[in-house]
Write an enzyme that holds these catalytic residues in place. Sequence first.
Site, PDB file in Angstrom:
ATOM      1  N   HIS A 221     -20.352 -51.378 -17.151  1.00 28.14           N
ATOM      2  CA  HIS A 221     -21.199 -51.203 -18.334  1.00 28.14           C
ATOM      3  C   HIS A 221     -22.591 -50.718 -17.907  1.00 28.14           C
ATOM      4  O   HIS A 221     -23.547 -51.493 -17.840  1.00 28.14           O
ATOM      5  CB  HIS A 221     -21.294 -52.510 -19.125  1.00 28.14           C
ATOM      6  CG  HIS A 221     -20.017 -52.890 -19.796  1.00 28.14           C
ATOM      7  ND1 HIS A 221     -19.182 -53.871 -19.305  1.00 28.14           N
ATOM      8  CD2 HIS A 221     -19.415 -52.398 -20.913  1.00 28.14           C
ATOM      9  CE1 HIS A 221     -18.124 -53.984 -20.105  1.00 28.14           C
ATOM     10  NE2 HIS A 221     -18.238 -53.098 -21.083  1.00 28.14           N
ATOM     11  N   ASN A 222     -22.677 -49.432 -17.640  1.00 32.47           N
ATOM     12  CA  ASN A 222     -23.907 -48.822 -17.162  1.00 32.47           C
ATOM     13  C   ASN A 222     -24.105 -47.477 -17.852  1.00 32.47           C
ATOM     14  O   ASN A 222     -23.329 -47.099 -18.739  1.00 32.47           O
ATOM     15  CB  ASN A 222     -23.855 -48.670 -15.638  1.00 32.47           C
ATOM     16  CG  ASN A 222     -22.561 -48.001 -15.181  1.00 32.47           C
ATOM     17  OD1 ASN A 222     -22.054 -47.094 -15.843  1.00 32.47           O
ATOM     18  ND2 ASN A 222     -22.014 -48.448 -14.060  1.00 32.47           N
ATOM     19  N   LEU A 224     -23.607 -44.538 -16.740  1.00 30.89           N
ATOM     20  CA  LEU A 224     -22.510 -43.614 -16.470  1.00 30.89           C
ATOM     21  C   LEU A 224     -21.418 -43.769 -17.527  1.00 30.89           C
ATOM     22  O   LEU A 224     -20.887 -42.771 -18.044  1.00 30.89           O
ATOM     23  CB  LEU A 224     -21.935 -43.886 -15.074  1.00 30.89           C
ATOM     24  CG  LEU A 224     -20.712 -43.066 -14.664  1.00 30.89           C
ATOM     25  CD1 LEU A 224     -21.027 -41.574 -14.653  1.00 30.89           C
ATOM     26  CD2 LEU A 224     -20.198 -43.517 -13.292  1.00 30.89           C
ATOM     27  N   HIS A 225     -21.088 -45.003 -17.865  1.00 33.26           N
ATOM     28  CA  HIS A 225     -20.109 -45.255 -18.921  1.00 33.26           C
ATOM     29  C   HIS A 225     -20.630 -44.737 -20.256  1.00 33.26           C
ATOM     30  O   HIS A 225     -19.881 -44.112 -21.023  1.00 33.26           O
ATOM     31  CB  HIS A 225     -19.819 -46.757 -19.014  1.00 33.26           C
ATOM     32  CG  HIS A 225     -19.057 -47.170 -20.242  1.00 33.26           C
ATOM     33  ND1 HIS A 225     -17.773 -46.743 -20.508  1.00 33.26           N
ATOM     34  CD2 HIS A 225     -19.429 -47.962 -21.291  1.00 33.26           C
ATOM     35  CE1 HIS A 225     -17.370 -47.254 -21.662  1.00 33.26           C
ATOM     36  NE2 HIS A 225     -18.351 -47.995 -22.159  1.00 33.26           N
ATOM     37  N   HIS A 261     -24.502 -47.813 -27.176  1.00 37.19           N
ATOM     38  CA  HIS A 261     -23.510 -48.809 -27.605  1.00 37.19           C
ATOM     39  C   HIS A 261     -23.356 -49.971 -26.623  1.00 37.19           C
ATOM     40  O   HIS A 261     -22.864 -51.036 -26.999  1.00 37.19           O
ATOM     41  CB  HIS A 261     -22.145 -48.138 -27.836  1.00 37.19           C
ATOM     42  CG  HIS A 261     -21.330 -47.948 -26.610  1.00 37.19           C
ATOM     43  ND1 HIS A 261     -21.551 -46.932 -25.701  1.00 37.19           N
ATOM     44  CD2 HIS A 261     -20.279 -48.654 -26.112  1.00 37.19           C
ATOM     45  CE1 HIS A 261     -20.675 -47.009 -24.713  1.00 37.19           C
ATOM     46  NE2 HIS A 261     -19.897 -48.051 -24.934  1.00 37.19           N
ATOM     47  N   ASP A 373     -14.848 -45.182 -26.316  1.00 39.83           N
ATOM     48  CA  ASP A 373     -15.226 -46.332 -25.491  1.00 39.83           C
ATOM     49  C   ASP A 373     -14.111 -46.697 -24.505  1.00 39.83           C
ATOM     50  O   ASP A 373     -14.371 -47.182 -23.398  1.00 39.83           O
ATOM     51  CB  ASP A 373     -15.544 -47.515 -26.405  1.00 39.83           C
ATOM     52  CG  ASP A 373     -16.303 -48.624 -25.694  1.00 39.83           C
ATOM     53  OD1 ASP A 373     -16.843 -48.376 -24.603  1.00 39.83           O
ATOM     54  OD2 ASP A 373     -16.369 -49.742 -26.245  1.00 39.83           O
ATOM     55  N   GLN A 425      -3.815 -55.037 -17.213  1.00 37.18           N
ATOM     56  CA  GLN A 425      -3.934 -53.649 -17.655  1.00 37.18           C
ATOM     57  C   GLN A 425      -2.770 -53.263 -18.565  1.00 37.18           C
ATOM     58  O   GLN A 425      -2.962 -52.603 -19.592  1.00 37.18           O
ATOM     59  CB  GLN A 425      -3.980 -52.715 -16.450  1.00 37.18           C
ATOM     60  CG  GLN A 425      -5.303 -52.738 -15.708  1.00 37.18           C
ATOM     61  CD  GLN A 425      -6.459 -52.303 -16.585  1.00 37.18           C
ATOM     62  OE1 GLN A 425      -6.428 -51.259 -17.212  1.00 37.18           O
ATOM     63  NE2 GLN A 425      -7.499 -53.123 -16.631  1.00 37.18           N
TER      64      GLN A 425
END
Length: 526
Positions: A221-222, A224-225, A261, A373, A425
Amino acid sequence: KAEHDKLRLEAEKNQLMEGTNEIREDIYRNIIRKIDEAPKEHVDISSPAETMMNLLKKLQEKVRLPPRAYLSVNKIITIIGTSNDIFEPQIKRERKRKSVAHMSDVHDWILDLVQAGGQAQQQERPTTSSVTTLEHARKHSISASPTTPELRARNELLSRIDDWNFDMFSVDAFTNGSPLLLMMITLFHRYNFIKRFNLDPIVLKNFITQIERGYQKNPYHNSLHAADVVRTCHYFLKIGGLCGYMKPLEMMGSMLAAAVHDFNHPGVNNNFLVATKHNLAILYNDRSVLENHHLAASYRILLQDEFNIFRHFEREKRMQIRKIIVGMVLATDLAHHFQELGKFTTSVQSGKIDRKEFDTRMMILKIMLKCADLGHTAKVFEQHKRWTGRITQEMFSQGDQEKMKGLDPSPYMDRAKEKNIARSQLGFLQAIVEPLFRRFIGFLESDSKAINIPCMKLLEGNLQYWKNEAKQLRIDTKRPASAEAKSIAKPRWSLQGLTSPTIPEEEKPSMPSPTEPKVAGTPSNV
């Protein structure tokens, strides 16, 4: 005589009061009668659920239904009458079939993820402004004749911005860790937002820079994301055809929503903040804690003149774009996932998608951001693998913090159980991602047969990979615990080499206090 007159006046007064009371009673009875006799449509305050139940009851009364059909209608009436939210799925744990028995813990994890931890309407017909913006995006180029090797390298990189598998890691390397600034400035030029809305380029750059600096140094969650989500929204708008009927303000609002976001994300989820009684959880009453924080912290920056890109907007336009940004970001909370997806699916299946309505377009934009997202799950496996490594590292970090606080690690956040990554996953892609993408991409492709979005095939390939990994894990766990078996049981997929370097404890920025919010760009946040 005086006494006689006094008695006569008193008698007249009493008679008048008695008459008045009778008149009041007559008026009251008349009012009640008129309300009772009034046509129902004038005083109808029934909810849509009540209307559905009444229609179904009339169907039972006036139509001779077969017994099974009658019972089915009864069941529908019961569901409507007893369900708090008819759009929420009934996630039940299946243990009867052996083939799904091993997934029971995955169901627990999914349940944990989705556990609930001035409206300006625009109904006019879409104008040609959206089409003009789309044409501008198609024709615009950054520079026709770059004069430096750096410009040529940048233009070569951005020439692939319309590809589904655009590699944001390359942008991160090229910009030395400022991918969000390059993406936002590039797309604002391509969509002509700066000229159309008379934005100050310097103020815009300052605002985006502050937002990028305010993203913490989390593995996943940075900024880049955030940049990757912005770019994926662009793909859905342009290649997915949403540009054809979205208004320019809505498209700009959607990119700003994508940019903020996850702003100032602490690297832990809502459940962690609620369980630890964090100040933010107290402030937002355990409801969409992070999503509310992302929005509030972003808008605190906008309150400063040097970062306020909306300062010259009229009040109605400011309210409208705020409504777009707030609505889209709040919809990213997984606690509302099934509700948002259920509304979208119901609208599409009923054929009641009226693109002239603002609420309809808003619903589509919310689903678009949710897909963006989670976009890496439907990209080429090499990208998906790198993003998975990053989010897993972040989840394990939360598990470590939970252990330190004396809490049980949340499902799939215990690094001592790394072999369960494949199962987590697989469960997440099957329960959350695949239904979301299938319905949204199906909706986009139904609008235009010319649209060919490759993400579903890539998602199926990634899903198959995790199925194979989970299957191998089940086979390995059934083998004898010999040295040879232990060496075989090691999962083929590993975090090693896939994640960013671990951030030293002293470099990890702390969460801002809600009473004294840190302004993005201060040393503790850079």
